[in-house]
Design an enzyme around this catalytic site. Sequence first.
Site, mmCIF file in Angstrom:
data_model
loop_
_atom_site.group_PDB
_atom_site.id
_atom_site.type_symbol
_atom_site.label_atom_id
_atom_site.label_comp_id
_atom_site.label_asym_id
_atom_site.label_seq_id
_atom_site.Cartn_x
_atom_site.Cartn_y
_atom_site.Cartn_z
ATOM 1 N N THR A 28 0.687 -1.146 0.027
ATOM 2 C CA THR A 28 -0.060 0.735 -0.099
ATOM 3 C C THR A 28 0.930 1.345 -0.092
ATOM 4 O O THR A 28 0.275 2.741 0.980
ATOM 5 C CB THR A 28 -1.051 0.436 0.999
ATOM 6 N N HIS A 59 -1.611 3.917 8.689
ATOM 7 C CA HIS A 59 -0.550 5.887 7.888
ATOM 8 C C HIS A 59 0.125 3.979 6.474
ATOM 9 O O HIS A 59 1.208 4.894 6.146
ATOM 10 C CB HIS A 59 0.254 5.423 8.588
ATOM 11 N N TYR A 60 0.040 3.030 6.781
ATOM 12 C CA TYR A 60 0.311 2.452 5.481
ATOM 13 C C TYR A 60 -0.625 2.612 4.078
ATOM 14 O O TYR A 60 -1.052 1.968 4.046
ATOM 15 C CB TYR A 60 0.037 1.081 5.991
ATOM 16 N N GLY A 61 -0.027 3.669 3.491
ATOM 17 C CA GLY A 61 -1.372 3.939 2.374
ATOM 18 C C GLY A 61 -1.327 5.161 2.618
ATOM 19 O O GLY A 61 -0.726 6.443 3.299
ATOM 20 N N LYS A 90 -1.080 -0.439 13.277
ATOM 21 C CA LYS A 90 -0.746 -0.266 14.209
ATOM 22 C C LYS A 90 -1.616 1.672 14.141
ATOM 23 O O LYS A 90 -1.806 2.169 12.794
ATOM 24 C CB LYS A 90 0.918 0.023 13.888
#
Length: 331
Positions: A28, A59-61, A90
């Site tokens: 991502t 926050h991955y992406g 997370k």
Amino acid sequence: MASRTRAALTTIAGKTVGPVGYGLLSLTVPWAPIEFPTAIKLMKTALENGANFWDGGTHYGTPERNSLHLVRAYFEQYPEDADKVVLSIKGAFTLKDGPDNSPEGIRASVEESIKVLPPSIKPIDIFQCSRVDAKVPIETTIQTLAELVKEGKIRSVGVSEVNANTLRRAHAVHPISAAEIELSLFTTDPLHNGVLDTCHELGIPVVAYSPVGRGFLSGQIRKPDDLPENDFRRMLPRFQPENFDQNIKLVEAVSKIAEAKGVTTAQVAIGWVIKHGGIPIPGSTKEARILENTKPAELTDGDLDEIQKILDTIPVSGQRYGGEQEKLLNG
């Protein structure tokens, strides 16, 4: 120094996982987006090869396309797999503003997470704040997460990038299901700073991110120009020209061990993490790499001694992140 602990299978959030998990970050990242149908196939391959611990982040992406959106798409296609996977997310963090581990910040992050990924599709087995917030006592952070467990919004509590003292304080408030740290041949700090020893003492599973040194130990990176122009690793200290030549020496030395064993450098790197009691969560965008990563090398004590000699004589050059992000580590 942390003792060598061979972790084969570990129980996390009531499910057996291991020895290798799967990190969803690579699927991502905004600078190299992968279409969800392709990503879902890769996730299916990972699960079919035993990688049933999946690690993602809010926050991955982007807010419109991150780990939670991808996981939802996966389980909408394969609802029968929901109970097979331990999902760790997370949150309470943005790359722009850093951590917000206030009760309000945590609740907002969890509420947004379950809005995107309703528990009816896939419950969040572990929720952890991505980084420790220096403005908020860890006891307050963990108490808030414990309340969310009681409310049924998350199943258990994890921690990420904590030092040994913070880990003890957190565990005293509520049982910690997993501690996520960076652990690899490029980042051996947890062996010396008490984090691994504390996890083993308290019975807290260790989840090890970046087990192949952000790709250094994949064997695919031989020079800085091997990284795509828009790859975020070009901004990291260890990939800078002044550090790169030193760090590739470590890769070359480990590669010789891999060659002698008839395995890949990445398989040695992942096997080393497992031998030290961690559940490595490598991420990959290629099926062949997933198949490789889920077959870690079986390392002997002799192998470990040989690797330790390499680590003692070829120091890693450069910080993990540098700048403000470096200050948020080991909180």
